[in-house]
Design a protein around this motif. Structure first.
Motif, PDB file in Angstrom:
ATOM      1  N   GLY A   1       1.420   0.728  -8.148  1.00  0.00           N
ATOM      2  CA  GLY A   1       0.108   1.357  -8.016  1.00  0.00           C
ATOM      3  C   GLY A   1      -0.983   0.674  -8.826  1.00  0.00           C
ATOM      4  O   GLY A   1      -2.151   1.064  -8.775  1.00  0.00           O
ATOM      5  N   SER A   2      -0.607  -0.374  -9.587  1.00  0.00           N
ATOM      6  CA  SER A   2      -1.616  -1.055 -10.398  1.00  0.00           C
ATOM      7  C   SER A   2      -2.550  -1.873  -9.506  1.00  0.00           C
ATOM      8  O   SER A   2      -2.167  -2.300  -8.423  1.00  0.00           O
ATOM      9  N   VAL A   3      -3.785  -2.046  -9.971  1.00  0.00           N
ATOM     10  CA  VAL A   3      -4.758  -2.881  -9.245  1.00  0.00           C
ATOM     11  C   VAL A   3      -4.726  -4.253  -9.905  1.00  0.00           C
ATOM     12  O   VAL A   3      -5.036  -4.385 -11.088  1.00  0.00           O
ATOM     13  N   ARG A   4      -4.324  -5.250  -9.126  1.00  0.00           N
ATOM     14  CA  ARG A   4      -4.057  -6.567  -9.715  1.00  0.00           C
ATOM     15  C   ARG A   4      -5.124  -7.592  -9.370  1.00  0.00           C
ATOM     16  O   ARG A   4      -5.757  -7.528  -8.316  1.00  0.00           O
ATOM     17  N   GLN A   5      -5.238  -8.568 -10.268  1.00  0.00           N
ATOM     18  CA  GLN A   5      -6.244  -9.622 -10.106  1.00  0.00           C
ATOM     19  C   GLN A   5      -5.937 -10.499  -8.887  1.00  0.00           C
ATOM     20  O   GLN A   5      -4.776 -10.749  -8.574  1.00  0.00           O
ATOM     21  N   VAL A   6      -6.976 -10.959  -8.242  1.00  0.00           N
ATOM     22  CA  VAL A   6      -6.831 -11.904  -7.130  1.00  0.00           C
ATOM     23  C   VAL A   6      -7.747 -13.096  -7.402  1.00  0.00           C
ATOM     24  O   VAL A   6      -8.651 -13.008  -8.232  1.00  0.00           O
ATOM     25  N   ARG A   7      -7.501 -14.176  -6.700  1.00  0.00           N
ATOM     26  CA  ARG A   7      -8.394 -15.323  -6.883  1.00  0.00           C
ATOM     27  C   ARG A   7      -9.680 -15.076  -6.103  1.00  0.00           C
ATOM     28  O   ARG A   7      -9.715 -14.278  -5.173  1.00  0.00           O
ATOM     29  N   GLY A   8     -10.751 -15.755  -6.518  1.00  0.00           N
ATOM     30  CA  GLY A   8     -12.000 -15.672  -5.765  1.00  0.00           C
ATOM     31  C   GLY A   8     -12.920 -14.533  -6.156  1.00  0.00           C
ATOM     32  O   GLY A   8     -13.834 -14.190  -5.421  1.00  0.00           O
ATOM     33  N   ILE A   9     -12.711 -13.917  -7.333  1.00  0.00           N
ATOM     34  CA  ILE A   9     -13.579 -12.808  -7.756  1.00  0.00           C
ATOM     35  C   ILE A   9     -15.028 -13.286  -7.948  1.00  0.00           C
ATOM     36  O   ILE A   9     -15.972 -12.635  -7.516  1.00  0.00           O
ATOM     37  N   LEU A  10     -15.196 -14.454  -8.586  1.00  0.00           N
ATOM     38  CA  LEU A  10     -16.565 -14.919  -8.853  1.00  0.00           C
ATOM     39  C   LEU A  10     -17.337 -15.222  -7.562  1.00  0.00           C
ATOM     40  O   LEU A  10     -18.461 -14.754  -7.396  1.00  0.00           O
TER      41      LEU A  10
ATOM     42  N   PHE B   1       1.243   9.819   1.378  1.00  0.00           N
ATOM     43  CA  PHE B   1       0.724   8.970   2.449  1.00  0.00           C
ATOM     44  C   PHE B   1       0.573   9.831   3.704  1.00  0.00           C
ATOM     45  O   PHE B   1       1.440  10.660   3.986  1.00  0.00           O
ATOM     46  N   PRO B   2      -0.543   9.703   4.442  1.00  0.00           N
ATOM     47  CA  PRO B   2      -0.769  10.599   5.580  1.00  0.00           C
ATOM     48  C   PRO B   2       0.383  10.568   6.596  1.00  0.00           C
ATOM     49  O   PRO B   2       0.875   9.488   6.940  1.00  0.00           O
ATOM     50  N   THR B   3       0.801  11.769   7.042  1.00  0.00           N
ATOM     51  CA  THR B   3       1.826  11.830   8.092  1.00  0.00           C
ATOM     52  C   THR B   3       1.089  11.839   9.420  1.00  0.00           C
ATOM     53  O   THR B   3       0.891  12.884  10.035  1.00  0.00           O
ATOM     54  N   ALA B   4       0.651  10.674   9.811  1.00  0.00           N
ATOM     55  CA  ALA B   4      -0.149  10.536  11.028  1.00  0.00           C
ATOM     56  C   ALA B   4       0.000   9.109  11.507  1.00  0.00           C
ATOM     57  O   ALA B   4       0.662   8.288  10.845  1.00  0.00           O
ATOM     58  N   ARG B   5      -0.594   8.806  12.631  1.00  0.00           N
ATOM     59  CA  ARG B   5      -0.672   7.405  13.046  1.00  0.00           C
ATOM     60  C   ARG B   5      -1.863   6.789  12.331  1.00  0.00           C
ATOM     61  O   ARG B   5      -3.006   7.117  12.616  1.00  0.00           O
ATOM     62  N   VAL B   6      -1.584   5.914  11.378  1.00  0.00           N
ATOM     63  CA  VAL B   6      -2.653   5.300  10.572  1.00  0.00           C
ATOM     64  C   VAL B   6      -2.996   3.940  11.178  1.00  0.00           C
ATOM     65  O   VAL B   6      -2.139   3.059  11.256  1.00  0.00           O
ATOM     66  N   THR B   7      -4.221   3.816  11.672  1.00  0.00           N
ATOM     67  CA  THR B   7      -4.631   2.522  12.234  1.00  0.00           C
ATOM     68  C   THR B   7      -5.770   1.957  11.398  1.00  0.00           C
ATOM     69  O   THR B   7      -6.779   2.628  11.171  1.00  0.00           O
ATOM     70  N   VAL B   8      -5.571   0.737  10.923  1.00  0.00           N
ATOM     71  CA  VAL B   8      -6.584   0.074  10.098  1.00  0.00           C
ATOM     72  C   VAL B   8      -7.150  -1.094  10.892  1.00  0.00           C
ATOM     73  O   VAL B   8      -6.404  -1.896  11.445  1.00  0.00           O
TER      74      VAL B   8
ATOM     75  N   GLY C   1      -6.606  -9.555  -1.463  1.00  0.00           N
ATOM     76  CA  GLY C   1      -7.665  -8.731  -2.057  1.00  0.00           C
ATOM     77  C   GLY C   1      -8.127  -7.566  -1.208  1.00  0.00           C
ATOM     78  O   GLY C   1      -8.993  -6.795  -1.636  1.00  0.00           O
ATOM     79  N   PHE C   2      -7.551  -7.378   0.014  1.00  0.00           N
ATOM     80  CA  PHE C   2      -7.978  -6.276   0.884  1.00  0.00           C
ATOM     81  C   PHE C   2      -7.212  -4.985   0.612  1.00  0.00           C
ATOM     82  O   PHE C   2      -7.584  -3.935   1.103  1.00  0.00           O
ATOM     83  N   ASP C   3      -6.099  -5.089  -0.128  1.00  0.00           N
ATOM     84  CA  ASP C   3      -5.256  -3.906  -0.368  1.00  0.00           C
ATOM     85  C   ASP C   3      -6.071  -2.717  -0.870  1.00  0.00           C
ATOM     86  O   ASP C   3      -5.958  -1.603  -0.360  1.00  0.00           O
ATOM     87  N   LEU C   4      -6.903  -2.971  -1.892  1.00  0.00           N
ATOM     88  CA  LEU C   4      -7.632  -1.873  -2.522  1.00  0.00           C
ATOM     89  C   LEU C   4      -8.585  -1.227  -1.518  1.00  0.00           C
ATOM     90  O   LEU C   4      -8.635   0.011  -1.409  1.00  0.00           O
ATOM     91  N   GLY C   5      -9.330  -2.050  -0.771  1.00  0.00           N
ATOM     92  CA  GLY C   5     -10.280  -1.520   0.215  1.00  0.00           C
ATOM     93  C   GLY C   5      -9.578  -0.702   1.290  1.00  0.00           C
ATOM     94  O   GLY C   5     -10.065   0.360   1.707  1.00  0.00           O
ATOM     95  N   ILE C   6      -8.419  -1.168   1.743  1.00  0.00           N
ATOM     96  CA  ILE C   6      -7.665  -0.435   2.771  1.00  0.00           C
ATOM     97  C   ILE C   6      -7.206   0.914   2.210  1.00  0.00           C
ATOM     98  O   ILE C   6      -7.358   1.957   2.841  1.00  0.00           O
ATOM     99  N   ALA C   7      -6.693   0.896   0.976  1.00  0.00           N
ATOM    100  CA  ALA C   7      -6.242   2.143   0.345  1.00  0.00           C
ATOM    101  C   ALA C   7      -7.403   3.122   0.193  1.00  0.00           C
ATOM    102  O   ALA C   7      -7.263   4.322   0.451  1.00  0.00           O
TER     103      ALA C   7
ATOM    104  N   ILE D   1       0.836  -1.208   0.000  1.00  0.00           N
ATOM    105  CA  ILE D   1       0.000   0.000   0.000  1.00  0.00           C
ATOM    106  C   ILE D   1       0.875   1.264   0.000  1.00  0.00           C
ATOM    107  O   ILE D   1       0.656   2.176  -0.796  1.00  0.00           O
ATOM    108  N   ARG D   2       1.888   1.277   0.857  1.00  0.00           N
ATOM    109  CA  ARG D   2       2.800   2.428   0.900  1.00  0.00           C
ATOM    110  C   ARG D   2       3.443   2.674  -0.467  1.00  0.00           C
ATOM    111  O   ARG D   2       3.472   3.799  -0.963  1.00  0.00           O
ATOM    112  N   ALA D   3       3.962   1.594  -1.078  1.00  0.00           N
ATOM    113  CA  ALA D   3       4.628   1.726  -2.376  1.00  0.00           C
ATOM    114  C   ALA D   3       3.642   2.189  -3.444  1.00  0.00           C
ATOM    115  O   ALA D   3       3.979   3.025  -4.292  1.00  0.00           O
ATOM    116  N   ALA D   4       2.399   1.650  -3.394  1.00  0.00           N
ATOM    117  CA  ALA D   4       1.399   2.018  -4.404  1.00  0.00           C
ATOM    118  C   ALA D   4       1.033   3.497  -4.275  1.00  0.00           C
ATOM    119  O   ALA D   4       0.853   4.186  -5.287  1.00  0.00           O
ATOM    120  N   PHE D   5       0.916   4.010  -3.036  1.00  0.00           N
ATOM    121  CA  PHE D   5       0.639   5.445  -2.838  1.00  0.00           C
ATOM    122  C   PHE D   5       1.753   6.277  -3.476  1.00  0.00           C
ATOM    123  O   PHE D   5       1.490   7.251  -4.188  1.00  0.00           O
TER     124      PHE D   5
END
Ligand SMILES: [Zn+2]
Length: 505
Positions: free
Chosen positions: A112-121, A60-67, A80-86, A49-53
């Motif tokens: 920064g590309s959005v990549r395919q994951v298994r389990g889409i269907l 990337f926010p200069t703060a304490r980021v808690t997910v 597959g959670f990367d995109l939702g977290i971003a 996520i950091r690299a994609a930002f």
């Protein structure tokens, strides 16, 4: 404190489970913490996520980021959670509010590309059950996602999200050249017209295809067993839409979805050195094994006696129940496993016994032991049991070719239609599924055939279970011949087809 929320989905087995992603931006020393994911996945996800930002030019926010990923007790697997977290982070750092109806799935690449994951269907099928659901998937997966009746958008880069949110970012790179329209080249299936001779095996293959019966073929090495089995998908009745979706869902969960629905029943051919997990399914984050990847299709076990006994034993329960449950500490998953089993075997370890018995170097005891490795209960599963012989010189010299798969398939489809309409009320589609009770109540046999059945039961030559198998095959023979119910000759042929093969080795 600033908050951002987005929704994602976790795939367990072939089922989707909703996951809520909350992001809090707090004052303090910059840090990035994810809770609710397994340890190993957390650090990897953070780095991506950091690299994609950075790659997308989003600061990337200069703060304490808690997910926080909840519910805590839903196991979360995959990338597959990367995109939702971003998305939740971008929402927290801007005034952009994300609709509750949107579910985000995708892995982020370091670029920064959005990549395919298994389990889409399975994720899309899960979303389709929710009102007003909207699914955002990687661009390359959009064909797969639209197989479920759900509103789908596709992204190829994280900067697209930033643009929607009105957050500063680098420009959106050009759309990648991915064909995700859902067209797949038809698989190459050998044709029965290229199989010479082997009349008995061809007949057995046709019966197996029509009724879904398990078939064991014994014959010397190199005699053409695998070639015959390879022809099977070409004569099997095509899958219905619902069946094709089931098959595609399993393929998607296994990570080998081909890109479009296929009506051709799947065939899986695991090697005898395959592990029990590869065959049955499993792993820490359980994936379907060969038995589930051949659901609604064919599981072909070549050189059956070479498979470890323990692996063959593990097949028994899923064959009986039509599914396999895989238990883990905190959850269990179920994979469907209704498959037709085709086995093949050499007559002995050296493979020469039938054709060149003088050249066979195995002792009678070794020959017996070779088949014992399969085990009685497994051998008993086969409804059709045949031996293949090498072609004679005359057959080899003959210019005649075999009947093409197209004509065999016509008979198979005709038989299948008859059984579907007869079995409709019971929910079965194949004679191989008919219960002993159904067989008892619905099979009216000519007197002499009835006497024959009673005789083998009374004298204990065959168990009720074996007789049920014979009756199921006899029904298929009647369906292939267009008869209303099994005739005496169908019972005789069903007996013969069950008892040929390895029993006399
Ligand atoms: Zn031998």
């Amino acid at each position: 404190m600033k908050l951002g929320i987005a929704h994602a989905v976790s795939i367990l087995g072939v089922e989707g489970h909703g996951v809520r992603i909350e992001v809090a931006l707090l004052r303090g020393l910059p840090a990035f913490t994810i809770v609710g994911l397994p340890d190993a996945a957390v650090s990897e996800s953070r780095e991506r996520i950091r690299a994609a930002f950075a790659a997308a030019g989003i600061s990337f926010p200069t703060a304490r980021v808690t997910v926080n990923l909840s519910p805590a007790d839903t196991p979360k697997s995959g990338t597959g959670f990367d995109l939702g977290i971003a998305v939740a982070i971008i929402s927290a750092m801007s005034s952009w509010r994300v609709s509750e109806n949107i579910t985000w799935i995708g892995e982020l690449g370091l670029d920064g590309s959005v990549r395919q994951v298994r389990g889409i269907l399975p994720a899309a099928l899960w979303a389709a059950r929710r009102p007003d659901a909207h699914l955002v998937v990687p661009y390359g997966s959009r064909g797969e996602a639209t197989l479920a009746q759900v509103h789908v958008s596709a992204l190829w880069h994280l900067s697209q999200v930033a643009q929607d949110a009105g957050v500063d970012c680098a420009g959106v790179p050009e759309r990648p050249e991915i064909d995700a329209t859902g067209t797949v080249p038809a698989p190459l299936i050998p044709d029965l017209e290229d199989v010479r001779g082997q009349e008995e095996a061809r007949r057995a293959l046709e019966i197996a295809a029509a009724g879904g019966h398990h078939l064991l073929m014994t014959g010397s090495a190199g005699i053409g067993k695998s070639m015959l089995v390879g022809c099977l998908p070409g004569i099997l009745p095509p899958l219905t839409t619902a069946e094709a979706v089931e098959v595609a869902t399993i393929a998607s969960a296994a990570g080998d979805f081909a890109g479009a629905l296929s009506r051709i029943p799947p065939m899986s051919t695991p090697h005898h050195t395959a592990s029990a997990i590869a065959l049955i399914g499993g792993g820490t984050n359980p994936r379907p094994g060969a038995i589930s990847r051949s659901h609604r299709g064919v599981l072909y076990l070549d050189e059956l006696p070479e498979f470890p006994r323990s692996v063959l034993q593990a097949l028994r329960q899923p064959m009986e129940e039509g599914y396999i449950d895989i238990h883990r500490a905190k959850h269990s998953v179920r994979f469907p496993s209704k498959f037709q089993l085709i086995g093949s075997a050499n007559p002995c370890r050296c493979g020469m016994f039938y054709e060149d018995s003088l050249q066979c170097t195995c002792s009678p005891r070794e020959r017996r032991d070779y088949f014992r490795r399969i085990g009685g209960p497994m051998l008993d599963r086969f409804d059709l049991n045949i031996v293949l012989h090498r072609l004679s010189r005359a057959q080899l010299a003959s210019p005649s070719i075999g009947e093409p798969s197209r004509l065999v398939a016509e008979r198979v489809y005709g038989a299948q239609e008859r059984m579907v309409s007869r079995l409709e009320s019971s929910g079965w589609t194949k004679n191989s599924e008919a219960s002993p009770a159904w067989l008892r109540d619905n099979t009216v046999l000519p007197d002499r055939a009835d006497d024959l059945i009673n005789n083998v039961l009374v004298t204990g030559q065959l168990s009720m279970r074996s007789v049920a198998k014979i009756l199921r095959v006899a029904w298929t023979l009647a369906d292939l011949a267009g008869r209303e119910s099994p005739a005496e000759e169908d019972i005789h042929e069903a007996f013969a087809l069950r008892s040929r093969g390895v029993s006399h080795v």
